[in-house]
Each structure stands twice: as structure tokens, then as C-alpha cells.
Design a protein around this motif. Structure first.
Motif, mmCIF file in Angstrom:
data_model
loop_
_atom_site.group_PDB
_atom_site.id
_atom_site.type_symbol
_atom_site.label_atom_id
_atom_site.label_comp_id
_atom_site.label_asym_id
_atom_site.label_seq_id
_atom_site.Cartn_x
_atom_site.Cartn_y
_atom_site.Cartn_z
ATOM 1 N N UNK A 248 1.279 0.726 -33.997
ATOM 2 C CA UNK A 248 2.597 0.745 -34.618
ATOM 3 C C UNK A 248 2.619 1.939 -35.566
ATOM 4 N N UNK A 249 3.474 2.916 -35.313
ATOM 5 C CA UNK A 249 3.498 4.142 -36.098
ATOM 6 C C UNK A 249 3.983 3.922 -37.532
ATOM 7 N N UNK A 250 4.814 2.913 -37.740
ATOM 8 C CA UNK A 250 5.367 2.696 -39.069
ATOM 9 C C UNK A 250 4.360 2.037 -40.000
ATOM 10 N N UNK A 251 3.560 1.117 -39.486
ATOM 11 C CA UNK A 251 2.607 0.390 -40.328
ATOM 12 C C UNK A 251 1.154 0.782 -40.068
ATOM 13 N N UNK A 252 0.913 1.631 -39.086
ATOM 14 C CA UNK A 252 -0.432 2.050 -38.672
ATOM 15 C C UNK A 252 -1.325 0.882 -38.257
ATOM 16 N N UNK A 253 -0.738 -0.210 -37.820
ATOM 17 C CA UNK A 253 -1.515 -1.338 -37.307
ATOM 18 C C UNK A 253 -1.816 -1.087 -35.836
ATOM 19 N N UNK A 254 -3.059 -1.361 -35.460
ATOM 20 C CA UNK A 254 -3.492 -1.157 -34.087
ATOM 21 C C UNK A 254 -3.826 -2.502 -33.469
ATOM 22 N N UNK A 255 -3.309 -2.715 -32.276
ATOM 23 C CA UNK A 255 -3.556 -3.950 -31.531
ATOM 24 C C UNK A 255 -4.357 -3.594 -30.283
ATOM 25 N N UNK A 256 -5.547 -4.167 -30.156
ATOM 26 C CA UNK A 256 -6.403 -3.943 -28.995
ATOM 27 C C UNK A 256 -5.830 -4.730 -27.824
ATOM 28 N N UNK A 257 -5.631 -4.068 -26.677
ATOM 29 C CA UNK A 257 -5.061 -4.719 -25.502
ATOM 30 C C UNK A 257 -6.157 -5.094 -24.509
ATOM 31 N N UNK A 258 -7.035 -4.149 -24.169
ATOM 32 C CA UNK A 258 -8.124 -4.466 -23.240
ATOM 33 C C UNK A 258 -9.311 -3.558 -23.506
ATOM 34 N N UNK A 259 -10.470 -4.024 -23.085
ATOM 35 C CA UNK A 259 -11.693 -3.236 -23.199
ATOM 36 C C UNK A 259 -11.886 -2.424 -21.929
ATOM 37 N N UNK A 260 -12.497 -1.269 -22.072
ATOM 38 C CA UNK A 260 -12.769 -0.422 -20.914
ATOM 39 C C UNK A 260 -13.975 -0.987 -20.172
ATOM 40 N N UNK A 261 -13.821 -1.150 -18.873
ATOM 41 C CA UNK A 261 -14.890 -1.674 -18.022
ATOM 42 C C UNK A 261 -15.586 -0.490 -17.362
ATOM 43 N N UNK A 262 -16.899 -0.405 -17.556
ATOM 44 C CA UNK A 262 -17.675 0.673 -16.955
ATOM 45 C C UNK A 262 -18.640 0.062 -15.955
ATOM 46 N N UNK A 263 -18.516 0.485 -14.716
ATOM 47 C CA UNK A 263 -19.349 -0.007 -13.622
ATOM 48 C C UNK A 263 -20.403 1.063 -13.337
ATOM 49 N N UNK A 264 -21.678 0.704 -13.512
ATOM 50 C CA UNK A 264 -22.757 1.671 -13.316
ATOM 51 C C UNK A 264 -23.456 1.544 -11.973
ATOM 52 N N UNK A 265 -23.515 0.319 -11.463
ATOM 53 C CA UNK A 265 -24.283 0.135 -10.229
ATOM 54 C C UNK A 265 -23.684 -1.001 -9.407
ATOM 55 N N UNK A 266 -24.262 -1.180 -8.245
ATOM 56 C CA UNK A 266 -23.821 -2.232 -7.328
ATOM 57 C C UNK A 266 -24.004 -3.620 -7.932
ATOM 58 N N UNK A 267 -24.988 -3.760 -8.814
ATOM 59 C CA UNK A 267 -25.259 -5.064 -9.426
ATOM 60 C C UNK A 267 -24.187 -5.476 -10.441
ATOM 61 N N UNK A 268 -23.289 -4.580 -10.786
ATOM 62 C CA UNK A 268 -22.193 -4.896 -11.713
ATOM 63 C C UNK A 268 -20.969 -5.446 -11.000
ATOM 64 N N UNK A 269 -21.134 -5.946 -9.790
ATOM 65 C CA UNK A 269 -19.988 -6.417 -9.003
ATOM 66 C C UNK A 269 -19.244 -7.558 -9.689
ATOM 67 N N UNK A 270 -19.895 -8.301 -10.568
ATOM 68 C CA UNK A 270 -19.229 -9.404 -11.260
ATOM 69 C C UNK A 270 -18.204 -8.898 -12.275
ATOM 70 N N UNK A 271 -18.330 -7.646 -12.685
ATOM 71 C CA UNK A 271 -17.398 -7.075 -13.653
ATOM 72 C C UNK A 271 -16.155 -6.485 -12.985
ATOM 73 N N UNK A 272 -16.177 -6.347 -11.667
ATOM 74 C CA UNK A 272 -15.022 -5.828 -10.931
ATOM 75 C C UNK A 272 -13.933 -6.897 -10.929
ATOM 76 N N UNK A 273 -12.714 -6.494 -11.257
ATOM 77 C CA UNK A 273 -11.586 -7.417 -11.346
ATOM 78 C C UNK A 273 -10.687 -7.250 -10.127
ATOM 79 N N UNK A 274 -10.369 -8.373 -9.493
ATOM 80 C CA UNK A 274 -9.436 -8.367 -8.370
ATOM 81 C C UNK A 274 -8.035 -8.577 -8.944
#
Length: 158
Positions: A66-92
Motif C-alpha cells: 500500500x503506497x499510502x501507508x507503506x504496509x506490505x502484505x505477503x501473498x505467496x512464497x516463491x517455490x524453487x524446484x532444484x531436482x526431481x525429488x522436489x516433485x511434492x512441491x510442484x502445484x497442479x
């Protein structure tokens, strides 16, 4: 008096239509917008000088400030997939919730049926296979369209 009233009305109208929020996407892009609402995994906003409502997937948005109050609201975290074993972190995601994400790859195949298993098990096996394939390429999101025991999947990234 008329000039004073006209000047004040222009001043207040300009404040009311100015961009009040800044959307920061996971890819670093920033949009100056008028935030409307966030629901059903989508963020709704309008651009300056327009009343047309736009939407973007919450998975593409990192935060809203919000530019007027400088309040920041987190919407989502960045998902980083490094290997094939991270398949559980993939979102359908359904196709309509991929707005704002960049299409990275498309792949297709045939769903295999195992004798004696219910159809939901077949769907789960297909989803796991697609998620594993997407994770091996480093894509955190995938959309699956299944038809007549064949599937088409589209992988998305930030």
C-alpha cells in the motif's frame, strides 16, 4: 467560488483515481495498480484511469504494498524446484489460475490403468508422473487437461 470548487474537485478526483498499490511479482516485475481484492487464488486489480478489472494468479505475486501507508502484505512464497525429488512441491493448477505465470513447456502422454484400482487412483498416478516430469525440468507449476485416458500438461514458471 466556482474556480475554487472546480480546483478542489479536480484535486480530490486525482487522488481518488491515482494508483494506490504496488504489486511485486516473483520475477521482479512491479505493477502500480489499484488493488481490489484477493480471493480464490486470484488477485484482482485495476490499472490507473481504468475501471476495467484485471486478475493475476496469487502464485505469480510475491507481495502487495500500500503506497499510502507503506504496509506490505505477503501473498505467496516463491517455490524453487532444484531436482526431481522436489516433485511434492510442484502445484497442479487449473488453467484459469495460471494468469501471470509464464508458459514454459508442454508435454502429453497416456494415462495407464492398473487392473482393480479405482479411477481416482489412476488420476493420482498420472498427476504424480506429471509432477515428477515437471520437477525434473525445474518448473514449479503445472496444469493438466485429461481426456479419454490421454493427458496434456503445460508447465509454468515465474
Amino acid at each position: 467560488m466556482k474556480i475554487l470548487f472546480f480546483t478542489l474537485s479536480i484535486l480530490f478526483a486525482n487522488i481518488s483515481i491515482s494508483q494506490t498499490h504496488q504489486i511485486t511479482k516473483h520475477n521482479g516485475e512491479q505493477l502500480d495498480v489499484n488493488f481490489i481484492k484477493a480471493e480464490n487464488d486470484l488477485v484482482y486489480y485495476s490499472l490507473n484511469g481504468s475501471s476495467e478489472e484485471h486478475k493475476i494468479s496469487k502464485y505469480a505475486v510475491s507481495q502487495i504494498t500500500n503506497k499510502q501507508t507503506n504496509q506490505t502484505q505477503k501473498i505467496s512464497n516463491k517455490v524453487i524446484i532444484d531436482s526431481k525429488s522436489d516433485y511434492k512441491m510442484v502445484t497442479v493448477l487449473p488453467q484459469e489460475k495460471t494468469i501471470g505465470l509464464k508458459q514454459a513447456a508442454a508435454f502429453s502422454g497416456v494415462s495407464t490403468k492398473t487392473k482393480g484400482e479405482p479411477p481416482i487412483a489412476n488420476k493420482n498416478h498420472t498427476a504424480m508422473r506429471i509432477k515428477t516430469q515437471s520437477a525434473s525440468s525445474g518448473y514449479p507449476f503445472v496444469s493438466i487437461i485429461e481426456k479419454d485416458s490421454k493427458y496434456q500438461a503445460v508447465a509454468y514458471m515465474y
